[in-house]
Design a protein around this motif. Structure first.
Motif, PDB file in Angstrom:
ATOM      1  N   GLY A 130       4.221 -73.082 -37.719  1.00 52.47           N
ATOM      2  CA  GLY A 130       5.258 -73.105 -36.683  1.00 52.47           C
ATOM      3  C   GLY A 130       5.253 -71.852 -35.823  1.00 52.47           C
ATOM      4  N   GLY A 131       4.831 -70.722 -36.407  1.00 56.12           N
ATOM      5  CA  GLY A 131       4.739 -69.499 -35.610  1.00 56.12           C
ATOM      6  C   GLY A 131       3.730 -69.580 -34.496  1.00 56.12           C
ATOM      7  N   MET A 132       2.723 -70.457 -34.616  1.00 56.75           N
ATOM      8  CA  MET A 132       1.729 -70.623 -33.553  1.00 56.75           C
ATOM      9  C   MET A 132       2.322 -71.294 -32.324  1.00 56.75           C
ATOM     10  SD  MET A 132      -1.477 -71.927 -35.886  1.00 56.75           S
ATOM     11  CE  MET A 132      -2.389 -72.352 -34.422  1.00 56.75           C
ATOM     12  N   SER A 133       3.334 -72.127 -32.531  1.00 55.92           N
ATOM     13  CA  SER A 133       3.918 -72.875 -31.412  1.00 55.92           C
ATOM     14  C   SER A 133       5.120 -72.177 -30.795  1.00 55.92           C
ATOM     15  CB  SER A 133       4.344 -74.272 -31.891  1.00 55.92           C
ATOM     16  OG  SER A 133       5.315 -74.176 -32.917  1.00 55.92           O
ATOM     17  N   PHE A 134       5.491 -71.012 -31.310  1.00 57.69           N
ATOM     18  CA  PHE A 134       6.666 -70.310 -30.780  1.00 57.69           C
ATOM     19  C   PHE A 134       6.248 -69.466 -29.582  1.00 57.69           C
ATOM     20  CE2 PHE A 134       9.882 -66.964 -30.647  1.00 57.69           C
ATOM     21  CZ  PHE A 134      11.043 -67.723 -30.748  1.00 57.69           C
ATOM     22  N   PRO A 135       6.790 -69.691 -28.397  1.00 56.85           N
ATOM     23  CA  PRO A 135       6.395 -68.909 -27.210  1.00 56.85           C
ATOM     24  C   PRO A 135       6.794 -67.443 -27.361  1.00 56.85           C
ATOM     25  CG  PRO A 135       7.569 -70.919 -26.591  1.00 56.85           C
ATOM     26  CD  PRO A 135       7.761 -70.750 -28.063  1.00 56.85           C
ATOM     27  N   ILE A 136       5.845 -66.569 -27.135  1.00 57.29           N
ATOM     28  CA  ILE A 136       6.099 -65.151 -27.319  1.00 57.29           C
ATOM     29  C   ILE A 136       7.106 -64.620 -26.306  1.00 57.29           C
ATOM     30  CG2 ILE A 136       4.224 -64.413 -25.811  1.00 57.29           C
ATOM     31  CD1 ILE A 136       5.392 -62.776 -29.104  1.00 57.29           C
ATOM     32  N   ILE A 137       7.211 -65.283 -25.139  1.00 53.35           N
ATOM     33  CA  ILE A 137       8.135 -64.807 -24.112  1.00 53.35           C
ATOM     34  C   ILE A 137       9.591 -64.928 -24.572  1.00 53.35           C
ATOM     35  CG2 ILE A 137       8.320 -67.020 -22.912  1.00 53.35           C
ATOM     36  CD1 ILE A 137       8.270 -65.434 -20.288  1.00 53.35           C
ATOM     37  N   LEU A 138       9.875 -65.888 -25.464  1.00 56.10           N
ATOM     38  CA  LEU A 138      11.239 -66.041 -25.965  1.00 56.10           C
ATOM     39  C   LEU A 138      11.628 -64.934 -26.933  1.00 56.10           C
ATOM     40  CD1 LEU A 138      11.386 -69.904 -26.594  1.00 56.10           C
ATOM     41  CD2 LEU A 138      12.176 -68.619 -24.603  1.00 56.10           C
ATOM     42  N   ALA A 139      10.648 -64.247 -27.496  1.00 52.40           N
ATOM     43  CA  ALA A 139      10.937 -63.205 -28.480  1.00 52.40           C
ATOM     44  C   ALA A 139      10.918 -61.804 -27.881  1.00 52.40           C
ATOM     45  CB  ALA A 139       9.921 -63.275 -29.618  1.00 52.40           C
ATOM     46  N   LEU A 140      10.650 -61.676 -26.599  1.00 51.46           N
ATOM     47  CA  LEU A 140      10.485 -60.344 -26.018  1.00 51.46           C
ATOM     48  C   LEU A 140      11.781 -59.536 -26.054  1.00 51.46           C
ATOM     49  CD1 LEU A 140       8.155 -61.024 -22.963  1.00 51.46           C
ATOM     50  CD2 LEU A 140       7.580 -59.955 -25.139  1.00 51.46           C
ATOM     51  N   VAL A 141      12.899 -60.149 -25.661  1.00 53.18           N
ATOM     52  CA  VAL A 141      14.167 -59.416 -25.607  1.00 53.18           C
ATOM     53  C   VAL A 141      14.638 -58.999 -27.004  1.00 53.18           C
ATOM     54  CG1 VAL A 141      16.591 -59.523 -24.934  1.00 53.18           C
ATOM     55  CG2 VAL A 141      14.821 -60.456 -23.416  1.00 53.18           C
ATOM     56  N   PRO A 142      14.754 -59.925 -27.971  1.00 46.82           N
ATOM     57  CA  PRO A 142      15.145 -59.469 -29.314  1.00 46.82           C
ATOM     58  C   PRO A 142      14.129 -58.523 -29.934  1.00 46.82           C
ATOM     59  CG  PRO A 142      14.527 -61.784 -29.349  1.00 46.82           C
ATOM     60  CD  PRO A 142      14.632 -61.393 -27.922  1.00 46.82           C
ATOM     61  N   LEU A 143      12.832 -58.745 -29.649  1.00 45.77           N
ATOM     62  CA  LEU A 143      11.812 -57.849 -30.189  1.00 45.77           C
ATOM     63  C   LEU A 143      11.964 -56.444 -29.624  1.00 45.77           C
ATOM     64  CD1 LEU A 143       9.268 -57.577 -31.932  1.00 45.77           C
ATOM     65  CD2 LEU A 143       7.929 -58.279 -29.942  1.00 45.77           C
ATOM     66  N   PHE A 144      12.336 -56.338 -28.371  1.00 47.23           N
ATOM     67  CA  PHE A 144      12.530 -55.019 -27.761  1.00 47.23           C
ATOM     68  C   PHE A 144      13.647 -54.252 -28.473  1.00 47.23           C
ATOM     69  CE2 PHE A 144      14.847 -52.329 -24.769  1.00 47.23           C
ATOM     70  CZ  PHE A 144      13.843 -51.530 -24.281  1.00 47.23           C
ATOM     71  N   PHE A 145      14.767 -54.927 -28.749  1.00 47.47           N
ATOM     72  CA  PHE A 145      15.883 -54.231 -29.397  1.00 47.47           C
ATOM     73  C   PHE A 145      15.581 -53.930 -30.865  1.00 47.47           C
ATOM     74  CE2 PHE A 145      18.091 -56.195 -25.778  1.00 47.47           C
ATOM     75  CZ  PHE A 145      18.768 -55.083 -25.286  1.00 47.47           C
ATOM     76  N   VAL A 146      14.843 -54.791 -31.524  1.00 43.22           N
ATOM     77  CA  VAL A 146      14.446 -54.500 -32.906  1.00 43.22           C
ATOM     78  C   VAL A 146      13.552 -53.273 -32.950  1.00 43.22           C
ATOM     79  CG1 VAL A 146      13.094 -55.358 -34.854  1.00 43.22           C
ATOM     80  CG2 VAL A 146      14.733 -56.863 -33.731  1.00 43.22           C
ATOM     81  N   MET A 147      12.578 -53.218 -32.060  1.00 42.86           N
ATOM     82  CA  MET A 147      11.681 -52.062 -32.014  1.00 42.86           C
ATOM     83  C   MET A 147      12.436 -50.789 -31.626  1.00 42.86           C
ATOM     84  SD  MET A 147       8.613 -53.201 -32.785  1.00 42.86           S
ATOM     85  CE  MET A 147       7.444 -52.073 -32.056  1.00 42.86           C
ATOM     86  N   LYS A 148      13.412 -50.939 -30.748  1.00 45.09           N
ATOM     87  CA  LYS A 148      14.204 -49.775 -30.358  1.00 45.09           C
ATOM     88  C   LYS A 148      15.036 -49.255 -31.520  1.00 45.09           C
ATOM     89  CE  LYS A 148      17.641 -48.284 -26.939  1.00 45.09           C
ATOM     90  NZ  LYS A 148      18.485 -48.701 -25.779  1.00 45.09           N
ATOM     91  N   ASN A 149      15.666 -50.145 -32.281  1.00 45.80           N
ATOM     92  CA  ASN A 149      16.473 -49.723 -33.424  1.00 45.80           C
ATOM     93  C   ASN A 149      15.628 -49.099 -34.528  1.00 45.80           C
ATOM     94  OD1 ASN A 149      18.786 -50.702 -32.156  1.00 45.80           O
ATOM     95  ND2 ASN A 149      18.595 -52.735 -33.094  1.00 45.80           N
ATOM     96  N   LEU A 150      14.380 -49.496 -34.630  1.00 43.82           N
ATOM     97  CA  LEU A 150      13.477 -48.937 -35.643  1.00 43.82           C
ATOM     98  C   LEU A 150      12.709 -47.723 -35.120  1.00 43.82           C
ATOM     99  CD1 LEU A 150      11.986 -52.237 -37.145  1.00 43.82           C
ATOM    100  CD2 LEU A 150      13.757 -50.774 -38.137  1.00 43.82           C
ATOM    101  N   ALA A 151      13.004 -47.284 -33.901  1.00 42.15           N
ATOM    102  CA  ALA A 151      12.341 -46.134 -33.280  1.00 42.15           C
ATOM    103  C   ALA A 151      10.831 -46.341 -33.187  1.00 42.15           C
ATOM    104  CB  ALA A 151      12.652 -44.856 -34.059  1.00 42.15           C
ATOM    105  N   LEU A 152      10.421 -47.559 -32.826  1.00 42.83           N
ATOM    106  CA  LEU A 152       9.005 -47.891 -32.712  1.00 42.83           C
ATOM    107  C   LEU A 152       8.562 -48.142 -31.273  1.00 42.83           C
ATOM    108  CD1 LEU A 152       8.572 -50.306 -35.766  1.00 42.83           C
ATOM    109  CD2 LEU A 152       7.882 -47.900 -35.603  1.00 42.83           C
ATOM    110  N   LEU A 153       9.484 -47.994 -30.319  1.00 41.67           N
ATOM    111  CA  LEU A 153       9.105 -48.166 -28.919  1.00 41.67           C
ATOM    112  C   LEU A 153       8.200 -47.017 -28.480  1.00 41.67           C
ATOM    113  CD1 LEU A 153      12.348 -49.390 -27.092  1.00 41.67           C
ATOM    114  CD2 LEU A 153      10.262 -50.701 -27.542  1.00 41.67           C
ATOM    115  N   ASN A 154       7.222 -47.357 -27.624  1.00 44.77           N
ATOM    116  CA  ASN A 154       6.301 -46.364 -27.051  1.00 44.77           C
ATOM    117  C   ASN A 154       5.544 -45.605 -28.133  1.00 44.77           C
ATOM    118  OD1 ASN A 154       7.152 -46.930 -24.348  1.00 44.77           O
ATOM    119  ND2 ASN A 154       8.972 -45.685 -24.709  1.00 44.77           N
TER     120      ASN A 154
END
Length: 314
Positions: free
Chosen positions: A149-173
């Motif tokens: 099922g992960g193959m059929s999930f569009p990555i564009i739908l996960a960009l916003v939540p992924l950005f905040f998850v990475m920000k909270n984990l101090a993994l941006l940039n």
């Protein structure tokens, strides 16, 4: 008065009447010869298939050749004779793109990120696929279909939540943050491909290793993993292509200029061209970005073909 026919004679006559006589000689009926109806259809199909392959090859190779020719021209030649051969080969365009346009820095960043993420993807994907293919446990099919099922999930739908998850984990940039995202992005396809491949491998070899006293870990790394080399190379090539050409994920998660990857660098170089840009350097940077991909495929093309067809025959 004639004598009655013997049973053997009757059987022979019936057999002769039931079975048609074959034509004399070694020549078959016309409809089975290469000059017949079946042979002509095969010839037409063969010509059509080869024509489509030639057309497809031209559609793929012509843009590549045009980009290579443009990278060896001057800016004036690119605009005045875009389809003509360069008068003089200007290899200085490549050196200028590498140094002055910072393509070299972007290239090194991409090699670091893709190299680490590819190793992590193949290691984790192979381990997960081996367990799903060889072991029975509750929820195995649920876990497998979650990967599918992960193959059929569009990555564009996960960009916003992924950005905040990475920000909270101090993994941006950060490189390690981008590497983790690349691994998570490539795992579904890797597990799906390798699970089917591990199922085609003979179980007797693993059982013999276990009988000889090898642990499950040693059996996997020293016995089963080398046997799965064609499949590993095939899926590794696909993951390398996808991660090398990835643009959306680094654009959202990696905005610092000194940590940009090659796709971001090419877009930045194209955006800075405007009406007075260095177009020859832009084409040279594009060719430099394509060379590793073409080189990897040329080197491993036999392994890729073997891996794609290995699952068809047990």
């Amino acid at each position: 008065m004639t004598s009655p026919a013997q049973p053997s004679e009757l059987r022979g006559a019936a057999k002769d009447d039931a079975v048609p006589h074959e034509p004399a000689g070694d020549k078959l009926p016309p409809r089975y010869t290469p000059e017949g109806r079946i042979g002509s259809e095969g010839k037409v199909l063969n010509v059509f298939s080869h024509g489509m392959l030639v057309l497809w090859a031209l559609l793929v190779t012509m843009p590549l050749l045009w980009a290579v020719m443009s990278s060896l021209k001057t800016d004036k030649e690119i605009f005045t004779s875009p389809w003509g051969l360069p008068g003089t080969l200007h290899f200085d365009n490549w050196s200028r793109a590498w140094s002055k346009s910072n393509i070299g820095d972007f290239f090194v960043n991409t090699v670091v990120v893709v190299g680490c993420s590819l190793v992590g993807t193949m290691l984790l994907g192979a381990m997960a696929a081996y367990v799903l293919a060889r072991f029975e446990f509750p929820g195995r099919r649920v876990v497998y279909f979650m990967f599918v099922g992960g193959m059929s999930f569009p990555i564009i739908l996960a960009l916003v939540p992924l950005f905040f998850v990475m920000k909270n984990l101090a993994l941006l940039n950060t490189f390690h943050g981008l590497i983790l995202v690349y691994i998570a992005y490539s795992l579904p396809f890797t597990v799906f491909f390798l699970t089917s491949f591990f199922k085609t491998l003979p179980s007797s070899v693993a059982e013999a290793a276990l009988i000889d006293g090898a642990s499950q870990t040693r059996t996997f790394f020293q016995v089963m993993l080398p046997m799965a080399k064609p499949g590993l190379i095939s899926v590794g090539i696909f993951n390398f292509l996808g991660q090398w050409n990835q643009y959306m994920l680094p654009t959202v998660l990696n905005t610092e200029e000194d940590k940009r990857v090659l796709t971001q660098g090419l877009v930045q170089l194209a955006a800075s061209q405007q009406y007075k840009g260095d177009w020859s350097a832009l084409f040279a940077g594009l060719v430099l970005a394509m060379l590793p991909v073409l080189g990897v495929y040329i080197v491993f093309q036999r392994q890729v073909q073997a891996g794609l067809t290995a699952g068809a025959i047990k």
